[in-house]
Design an enzyme around this catalytic site. Structure first.
Site, short mmCIF file in Angstrom:
data_model
loop_
_atom_site.label_atom_id
_atom_site.label_comp_id
_atom_site.label_asym_id
_atom_site.label_seq_id
_atom_site.Cartn_x
_atom_site.Cartn_y
_atom_site.Cartn_z
CE LYS A 11 49.20 10.53 1.87
NZ LYS A 11 49.27 9.28 2.62
N PRO A 95 57.11 17.34 7.72
CG PRO A 95 55.38 17.08 9.26
CD PRO A 95 55.82 17.92 8.11
CB VAL A 96 60.35 12.51 8.56
CG1 VAL A 96 60.65 11.06 8.23
CG2 VAL A 96 61.20 13.44 7.69
CB ALA A 97 57.50 8.92 10.15
N GLY A 101 52.68 11.71 3.19
CA GLY A 101 53.41 11.28 2.00
C GLY A 101 54.61 12.10 1.64
N GLY A 102 55.29 12.70 2.61
CA GLY A 102 56.44 13.54 2.28
C GLY A 102 57.48 12.82 1.47
CB SER A 104 55.15 8.89 -1.19
OG SER A 104 55.25 7.75 -0.37
CB ALA A 105 55.31 14.17 -2.08
CG ASP A 137 50.95 6.74 0.21
OD1 ASP A 137 49.93 6.11 -0.13
OD2 ASP A 137 51.16 7.12 1.38
#
Length: 285
Positions: A11, A95-97, A101-102, A104-105, A137
């Site tokens: 996102k 990547p995280v944080a 939106g990783g 959330s996706a 998200d």
């Protein structure tokens, strides 16, 4: 039913205006959200119990504890009365944080995949409620198309048709969590300024975006100054139409008209900053 896979694209907030704050402390947003042609993949297989296996280049970044995919699965099962299980394999590339939106996706893809696997079709309002209870998200990621996102993420309107364009996503691999960024924001709230007319081309899109902004960029840079370095590096690439931060950071993006331009910029950035996560991707419309 045999196994199947669902993509969970990144996102990207092309704009993000903070327009107010609720009594409960949640901020109100007005954001143009799109998706990029890169993301995670979730594979679903029938099983008696619920399980999750995480692999992929950024799997080690996921913190211990309950993954958002399992949270989505349990909430959907509760909402629909399903007692079946599922074997889920998450290939983690984002990547995280990171402000794209990783998680959330992934949660949105989990809802889509499990509805298919379990053969359930909850009412739209039930699904919306489940999605929002997972994360702000998740509803827009469930929609998966360019959207104007308002409120705390629960109010969605289709965005105007966007022209073909390419993005280069850049993350310095510094996690930047959302709450501290909002807390560090100062000054008055912004006016809502949605995109109302379809831009004629990528340059027109960049001009429209340049008249707007991401209000979370200054506080993100205050917390992690490297975000400013990322934006400057993107801006210095040839053919970059616009550099901007996505979400609450630390991922930033450059907007380009053509695939070749984006790939050349990604190569240039990768050579100069080999420790950063860099990915060229098409803007999905």
């Amino acid at each position: 039913m045999t196994s199947f896979s669902i993509e969970a694209p990144a996102k990207v907030n092309l704009t993000l205006h903070v327009v107010g704050k609720r009594d409960d402390g949640y901020h109100l947003l007005d954001s143009l959200v799109v998706f990029a042609g890169i993301g995670d993949t979730l594979e679903f297989s029938p099983a008696e119990t619920l399980s999750l296996e995480v692999t992929g280049p950024t799997a080690s970044q996921i913190p211990d504890g309950e993954n958002i995919v399992l949270k989505a699965a349990r909430l959907l099962a509760e909402a629909t009365g399903v007692t079946k299980g599922a074997a889920i394999r998450l290939t983690k590339r984002l990547p995280v944080a990171a402000g794209i939106g990783g998680g959330s996706a992934d949660a949105a893809a989990a809802l889509k995949g499990l509805m298919r696997l379990w053969g359930v079709a909850p009412p739209a309002e039930t699904l919306r409620r489940v999605a929002l209870s997972i994360g702000a998200d998740v509803p827009v990621c469930l929609a998966g198309t360019p959207m104007r996102m308002m409120g705390v993420g629960e109010v969605l309107e289709p965005a105007p048709t966007l022209p073909p364009a390419w993005l280069v996503l850049v993350n310095p691999l510094v996690p930047l969590h959302t709450p501290p960024v909002f807390k560090a924001r100062t000054g008055p709230f912004s006016a809502a300024d949605p995109l109302t007319a379809p831009p004629r081309d990528a340059k027109g899109l960049a001009e429209a975006l340049a008249a707007r902004r991401n209000d979370l960029t200054p506080p993100a840079i205050t917390i992690e100054p490297v975000v400013g370095e990322v934006l400057a590096a993107i801006a210095a690439t040839a053919d970059c139409l616009l550099p901007r931060m996505s979400g609450s950071g630390a991922t930033c993006f450059g907007l380009y008209a053509e695939e070749a331009q984006a790939r050349a910029a990604a190569a240039q950035l990768g050579a100069a900053h080999p420790a950063w996560w860099i990915a060229p991707a098409q803007l999905l419309s």
